[in-house]
Design an enzyme around this catalytic site. Structure first.
Site, PDB file in Angstrom:
ATOM      1  N   GLU A 109      -6.182  10.032 -15.262  1.00  0.00           N
ATOM      2  CA  GLU A 109      -6.405  10.409 -13.866  1.00  0.00           C
ATOM      3  C   GLU A 109      -5.365  11.411 -13.392  1.00  0.00           C
ATOM      4  OE1 GLU A 109      -8.328   8.675  -9.891  1.00  0.00           O
ATOM      5  OE2 GLU A 109      -7.626   7.219 -11.357  1.00  0.00           O
ATOM      6  N   ASP A 120      -4.004   0.675  -9.549  1.00  0.00           N
ATOM      7  CA  ASP A 120      -5.454   0.487  -9.640  1.00  0.00           C
ATOM      8  C   ASP A 120      -5.888   0.177 -11.064  1.00  0.00           C
ATOM      9  OD1 ASP A 120      -5.353   1.142  -7.003  1.00  0.00           O
ATOM     10  OD2 ASP A 120      -6.267   3.115  -7.220  1.00  0.00           O
ATOM     11  N   TYR A 150      -3.692  12.696  -0.014  1.00  0.00           N
ATOM     12  CA  TYR A 150      -3.007  11.719  -0.871  1.00  0.00           C
ATOM     13  C   TYR A 150      -1.841  12.380  -1.609  1.00  0.00           C
ATOM     14  CZ  TYR A 150      -2.363   8.099  -4.429  1.00  0.00           C
ATOM     15  OH  TYR A 150      -1.829   7.136  -5.251  1.00  0.00           O
ATOM     16  N   LEU A 184     -12.001   1.367  -3.131  1.00  0.00           N
ATOM     17  CA  LEU A 184     -11.968   0.166  -3.977  1.00  0.00           C
ATOM     18  C   LEU A 184     -11.728   0.529  -5.437  1.00  0.00           C
ATOM     19  CD1 LEU A 184     -14.960  -1.794  -2.409  1.00  0.00           C
ATOM     20  CD2 LEU A 184     -12.519  -2.000  -1.892  1.00  0.00           C
ATOM     21  N   GLU A 208       0.827  -1.226   0.000  1.00  0.00           N
ATOM     22  CA  GLU A 208       0.000   0.000   0.000  1.00  0.00           C
ATOM     23  C   GLU A 208       0.851   1.261   0.000  1.00  0.00           C
ATOM     24  OE1 GLU A 208      -3.044   0.373  -1.225  1.00  0.00           O
ATOM     25  OE2 GLU A 208      -3.692  -1.059   0.296  1.00  0.00           O
ATOM     26  N   ASP A 216       2.936   2.127  -4.840  1.00  0.00           N
ATOM     27  CA  ASP A 216       2.852   2.061  -6.306  1.00  0.00           C
ATOM     28  C   ASP A 216       3.428   3.314  -6.950  1.00  0.00           C
ATOM     29  OD1 ASP A 216       0.595   3.451  -5.257  1.00  0.00           O
ATOM     30  OD2 ASP A 216      -0.512   3.150  -7.121  1.00  0.00           O
TER      31      ASP A 216
END
Length: 386
Positions: free
Chosen positions: A155, A167, A222, A120, A28, A31
């Site tokens: 994104e 993702d 984030y 998710l 987690e 990435d």
């Protein structure tokens, strides 16, 4: 799932598509730090029913947020007023910007079982789904890897979230009963390194637990974490007079020395990244050895690191994971996704799901006054035309 495409667009749909959600089993917040990650596509999903129209417009409708959005094909730009349709718009814009010919409008009816803003990856699922639709409807010839890469570009550049590739790749490359190990430092348009690992949990199963706490990643911390990691990398390179490309290249045994010169906050971020990267390898070894109990132990270690060193959990996620670990049926639990709300996963005995669910809901609701959503999920194939 109810589809009233004809009621909305006044003609029948021509094509039907599905894109899953994803959970990250381990790895987690690494990435975007060049680490290896181990996500899997799961049975919560977004479906889309599609028909080409005779106009130069895209019309979007979601059964989850009922309103028709109409966008001129040659006037696509980011606008807060576009709400969730900024994601499919970004995908159209990105592909056209890269030279792909999309010269006709579509009517698209979306419907989702993925909890909104849950962690998710509903946004990545929507992006991959739209890319898959465009790829098929306009014969663009995109590979699954390219679908993921263009979705990430969209994104990053159109929606402004500094996410990594995990993702989008997990959802595009998903394979039934398998997780996909992705080397995020070697996944670009020139090179993609990934491999599948069978998920056989014997008498155990993964459950997904949504905090149902609303949040928006772009407006969360984030991007702040991404900036902190980039600053830490620069300071480490300056100290050693080296040129590490990302934090996960750094040897774990350098942590003690790094602690001596990095500000304490940045050290904690680096500590999480390096130890989490090692946990991915340990998780793979445990899968190969069918050591389910150790999988649970690794999940717990990851969660504590995300809580204490990376500081991306908070009251709601901590309450869920702690409530999970109180249950005898649970051998491990951790937050999954970006954090700051969102979702957690737990590894529990299959035959005790209902008892686990009811007890965790009681604890969480009593502490937060929110009812969480808890799902038993299957690991499924990636985005596809049905």
């Amino acid at each position: 799932m109810k589809n009233n495409f004809k009621d909305i667009f006044h003609h029948e749909y021509e094509s039907h598509y599905l894109s899953p959600a994803r959970i990250n089993l381990i790895g987690e917040h690494i990435d975007y730090n060049g680490g290896k990650v181990l996500p899997a596509a799961i049975s919560l999903n977004i479906e889309a029913w599609v028909r080409k129209n005779d106009e130069h417009v895209f019309r979007f409708y979601s059964s989850n947020m009922p309103k028709i959005y109409i966008h001129e094909l040659d006037n696509i730009k980011y606008d807060k007023e576009n709400d969730w349709t900024n994601y499919p718009l970004g995908m159209i814009h990105t592909l056209r910007n890269n030279g792909y010919i999309i010269d006709q409008g579509l009517d698209i009816f979306y419907s989702s079982t993925i909890p909104t803003a849950s962690g998710l990856s509903s946004s990545a699922s929507l992006l991959d789904l739209t890319a898959c639709i465009l790829n098929n409807e306009f014969n663009l010839g995109l590979s699954r890897e390219e679908i993921a890469l263009y979705a990430k570009e969209s994104e990053n550049k159109f929606n402004g979230l500094a996410c990594g590739i995990m993702d989008q790749a997990a959802i595009s490359l998903g394979k039934k009963n398998h997780a996909v190990l992705i080397d995020t430092s070697k996944f670009d348009f020139n090179n993609q390194e990934y491999e599948y690992h069978n998920i056989n949990l014997n008498d155990y199963t993964f459950v997904v637990m949504s905090t149902n706490k609303p949040r928006k990643l772009v407006e969360s911390k984030y991007n702040e974490r991404v900036d902190e990691c980039n600053l830490a990398l620069k300071l480490i390179n300056d100290y050693y007079h080296l040129n590490y490309h990302n934090l996960c290249e750094i040897e774990l045994n350098k942590l003690d020395e790094i602690k001596s010169f990095l500000p304490s906050l940045l050290y904690k971020r680096v500590k999480h990244v390096l130890t989490e990267n090692k946990r991915v390898y340990d998780f793979i070894d445990s899968l190969k050895n069918n050591d389910i109990i150790n999988l649970g132990k690794i999940l717990n270690e990851s969660d504590l690191s995300l809580k204490n060193d990376y500081e991306v959990t908070g009251l709601h996620l901590d309450t869920l994971t702690q409530a999970s670990r109180l249950q005898p049926s649970c051998i491990g639990s951790r937050m999954t996704g970006a954090g700051f709300g969102g979702c957690a996963i737990a590894l529990i005995k299959k035959d005790q799901f209902e008892d686990f669910k009811n007890k965790v809901i009681d604890i969480y609701q009593n502490k937060t006054n929110i009812v969480p959503s808890i799902y038993e999920v299957d690991i499924v194939d990636g985005v596809r035309k049905l």
